[in-house]
Design a protein around this motif. Structure first.
Motif, PDB file in Angstrom:
ATOM      1  N   CYS A   1       0.839  -1.220   0.000  1.00 31.60           N
ATOM      2  CA  CYS A   1       0.000   0.000   0.000  1.00 31.60           C
ATOM      3  C   CYS A   1       0.862   1.254   0.000  1.00 31.60           C
ATOM      4  N   ILE A   2       1.965   1.243   0.718  1.00 32.02           N
ATOM      5  CA  ILE A   2       2.867   2.402   0.720  1.00 32.02           C
ATOM      6  C   ILE A   2       3.482   2.591  -0.664  1.00 32.02           C
ATOM      7  N   TRP A   3       3.844   1.509  -1.321  1.00 30.14           N
ATOM      8  CA  TRP A   3       4.381   1.630  -2.679  1.00 30.14           C
ATOM      9  C   TRP A   3       3.328   2.134  -3.652  1.00 30.14           C
ATOM     10  N   MET A   4       2.076   1.772  -3.413  1.00 34.05           N
ATOM     11  CA  MET A   4       1.008   2.325  -4.260  1.00 34.05           C
ATOM     12  C   MET A   4       0.901   3.831  -4.082  1.00 34.05           C
ATOM     13  N   LEU A   5       1.076   4.317  -2.851  1.00 36.81           N
ATOM     14  CA  LEU A   5       1.067   5.756  -2.625  1.00 36.81           C
ATOM     15  C   LEU A   5       2.238   6.441  -3.325  1.00 36.81           C
ATOM     16  N   LEU A   6       3.354   5.732  -3.476  1.00 37.68           N
ATOM     17  CA  LEU A   6       4.515   6.294  -4.175  1.00 37.68           C
ATOM     18  C   LEU A   6       4.436   6.091  -5.682  1.00 37.68           C
ATOM     19  N   ARG A   7       3.304   5.592  -6.167  1.00 36.94           N
ATOM     20  CA  ARG A   7       3.065   5.363  -7.593  1.00 36.94           C
ATOM     21  C   ARG A   7       4.015   4.316  -8.169  1.00 36.94           C
ATOM     22  N   ALA A   8       4.399   3.359  -7.350  1.00 35.39           N
ATOM     23  CA  ALA A   8       5.194   2.217  -7.805  1.00 35.39           C
ATOM     24  C   ALA A   8       4.267   1.012  -7.875  1.00 35.39           C
ATOM     25  N   GLU A   9       3.390   1.042  -8.883  1.00 37.60           N
ATOM     26  CA  GLU A   9       2.350   0.019  -8.962  1.00 37.60           C
ATOM     27  C   GLU A   9       2.935  -1.362  -9.215  1.00 37.60           C
ATOM     28  N   PHE A  10       3.942  -1.456 -10.058  1.00 34.52           N
ATOM     29  CA  PHE A  10       4.513  -2.753 -10.383  1.00 34.52           C
ATOM     30  C   PHE A  10       5.137  -3.408  -9.154  1.00 34.52           C
ATOM     31  N   LEU A  11       5.870  -2.643  -8.367  1.00 31.09           N
ATOM     32  CA  LEU A  11       6.486  -3.199  -7.165  1.00 31.09           C
ATOM     33  C   LEU A  11       5.427  -3.651  -6.157  1.00 31.09           C
ATOM     34  N   ALA A  12       4.355  -2.882  -6.035  1.00 30.84           N
ATOM     35  CA  ALA A  12       3.289  -3.255  -5.101  1.00 30.84           C
ATOM     36  C   ALA A  12       2.613  -4.553  -5.522  1.00 30.84           C
ATOM     37  N   ILE A  13       2.304  -4.678  -6.813  1.00 26.98           N
ATOM     38  CA  ILE A  13       1.648  -5.895  -7.289  1.00 26.98           C
ATOM     39  C   ILE A  13       2.600  -7.085  -7.201  1.00 26.98           C
ATOM     40  N   ALA A  14       3.883  -6.871  -7.526  1.00 22.91           N
ATOM     41  CA  ALA A  14       4.859  -7.956  -7.429  1.00 22.91           C
ATOM     42  C   ALA A  14       5.030  -8.417  -5.983  1.00 22.91           C
ATOM     43  N   LEU A  15       4.987  -7.485  -5.031  1.00 18.26           N
ATOM     44  CA  LEU A  15       5.114  -7.861  -3.620  1.00 18.26           C
ATOM     45  C   LEU A  15       3.956  -8.729  -3.175  1.00 18.26           C
ATOM     46  N   VAL A  16       2.755  -8.404  -3.615  1.00 13.00           N
ATOM     47  CA  VAL A  16       1.578  -9.179  -3.210  1.00 13.00           C
ATOM     48  C   VAL A  16       1.553 -10.536  -3.904  1.00 13.00           C
ATOM     49  N   LEU A  17       1.816 -10.539  -5.212  1.00 16.59           N
ATOM     50  CA  LEU A  17       1.713 -11.791  -5.958  1.00 16.59           C
ATOM     51  C   LEU A  17       2.863 -12.748  -5.654  1.00 16.59           C
ATOM     52  N   VAL A  18       4.085 -12.223  -5.604  1.00 20.45           N
ATOM     53  CA  VAL A  18       5.248 -13.093  -5.452  1.00 20.45           C
ATOM     54  C   VAL A  18       5.454 -13.488  -3.998  1.00 20.45           C
ATOM     55  N   TYR A  19       5.540 -12.495  -3.109  1.00 17.91           N
ATOM     56  CA  TYR A  19       5.885 -12.801  -1.723  1.00 17.91           C
ATOM     57  C   TYR A  19       4.692 -13.333  -0.938  1.00 17.91           C
ATOM     58  N   VAL A  20       3.556 -12.656  -1.053  1.00 18.96           N
ATOM     59  CA  VAL A  20       2.383 -13.114  -0.299  1.00 18.96           C
ATOM     60  C   VAL A  20       1.781 -14.360  -0.941  1.00 18.96           C
ATOM     61  N   GLY A  21       1.668 -14.360  -2.262  1.00 20.43           N
ATOM     62  CA  GLY A  21       0.998 -15.461  -2.930  1.00 20.43           C
ATOM     63  C   GLY A  21       1.834 -16.705  -3.117  1.00 20.43           C
ATOM     64  N   ALA A  22       3.153 -16.588  -3.116  1.00 19.18           N
ATOM     65  CA  ALA A  22       4.000 -17.750  -3.390  1.00 19.18           C
ATOM     66  C   ALA A  22       4.967 -18.042  -2.250  1.00 19.18           C
ATOM     67  N   VAL A  23       5.799 -17.068  -1.904  1.00 17.88           N
ATOM     68  CA  VAL A  23       6.856 -17.313  -0.920  1.00 17.88           C
ATOM     69  C   VAL A  23       6.266 -17.615   0.450  1.00 17.88           C
ATOM     70  N   MET A  24       5.288 -16.836   0.890  1.00 16.00           N
ATOM     71  CA  MET A  24       4.730 -17.045   2.218  1.00 16.00           C
ATOM     72  C   MET A  24       3.910 -18.324   2.296  1.00 16.00           C
ATOM     73  N   VAL A  25       3.228 -18.688   1.203  1.00 17.99           N
ATOM     74  CA  VAL A  25       2.500 -19.955   1.195  1.00 17.99           C
ATOM     75  C   VAL A  25       3.472 -21.119   1.310  1.00 17.99           C
ATOM     76  N   LEU A  26       4.600 -21.054   0.578  1.00 18.58           N
ATOM     77  CA  LEU A  26       5.630 -22.085   0.696  1.00 18.58           C
ATOM     78  C   LEU A  26       6.206 -22.118   2.105  1.00 18.58           C
ATOM     79  N   PHE A  27       6.415 -20.956   2.693  1.00 18.93           N
ATOM     80  CA  PHE A  27       6.956 -20.899   4.048  1.00 18.93           C
ATOM     81  C   PHE A  27       5.996 -21.533   5.045  1.00 18.93           C
ATOM     82  N   LEU A  28       4.708 -21.282   4.903  1.00 18.86           N
ATOM     83  CA  LEU A  28       3.722 -21.883   5.804  1.00 18.86           C
ATOM     84  C   LEU A  28       3.694 -23.399   5.653  1.00 18.86           C
ATOM     85  N   PHE A  29       3.779 -23.895   4.413  1.00 15.69           N
ATOM     86  CA  PHE A  29       3.806 -25.337   4.203  1.00 15.69           C
ATOM     87  C   PHE A  29       5.028 -25.961   4.865  1.00 15.69           C
TER      88      PHE A  29
END
Length: 215
Positions: free
Chosen positions: A44-72
């Motif tokens: 959300c902070i990156w979205m405020l800085l108009r860094a949309e690509f970094l914000a979406i990459a953080l959610v998709l890559v780290y939250v959607g993939a890395v953290m799911v793997l970490f939980l498993f």
């Protein structure tokens, strides 16, 4: 104070709280969930800085993939966190000092990027490309080798996570493929020859009589 500034302080406060709970939560799963919350607020902070690509990459890559793997991995390893927390407060001063040193080093490096008076002005052609394409040009031209090093580190982390889950447990069942290949039918199946006619059962014996009474 405008709306963007107020949202920045709100997201920053939640980010600091979630980061603190990541290292203080007793449950490893709860720590991972607080890390997901921290990632969302950073996006959300990156979205405020108009860094949309970094914000979406953080959610998709780290939250959607890395953290799911970490939980498993955490749930499959079944780590006893009480042993790791022994002597936590004993080593806390040293860990806090190292953390402060790392934070100062990061601030020293990153503060140079916020000096807008020394930044080169963006041309009109660069503005037409957009943030995503400009970021791709910078990464795959000026920062190609650091990108390859980061990819190798992530590959090593994935292999290490897989190796950690391959430890043998007493209650686990597994099959050895080499033993299955060497199996013969005679070792597993035994043929028994039985007569085609089965004799009738003999008559049941007479019930015993009681002494001095009728049967």
């Amino acid at each position: 104070m405008n709306t963007i500034t107020a949202l920045f302080y709100v997201f920053s406060a939640v980010l600091l709280f979630a980061s603190f709970r990541v290292i203080t939560a007793r449950s490893t799963v709860h720590a991972a969930l607080f890390l997901v919350l921290a990632f969302f607020n950073a996006a959300c902070i990156w979205m405020l800085l108009r860094a949309e690509f970094l914000a979406i990459a953080l959610v998709l890559v780290y939250v959607g993939a890395v953290m799911v793997l970490f939980l498993f991995v955490v749930m499959m390893l079944d780590i006893n966190t009480d042993q790791f927390r022994e002597g936590f407060w004993k080593h806390f001063p040293l860990a806090a000092m190292i953390g402060v040193v790392i934070a100062l080093e990061m601030a020293f490096v990153l503060m140079r990027g916020f000096q807008t008076d020394q930044a080169t002005p963006t041309t009109a052609k660069a503005l037409e490309l957009g943030n995503t394409r400009m970021l791709g040009i910078e990464i795959y031209t000026h920062y190609l080798y650091p990108l390859q090093i980061a990819a190798v580190l992530l590959l090593v982390a994935i292999i290490a996570a897989i190796v950690l889950t391959l430890r043998r447990r007493k209650d686990s069942r597994y099959l050895n493929p080499s033993e299955q290949v060497r199996v013969k039918a005679a070792d597993r199946v035994r043929l028994v020859k039985m007569p085609p006619v089965i004799d009738a059962p003999s008559a049941p014996p007479a019930p015993a009589t009681k002494e001095g009474g009728a049967s």
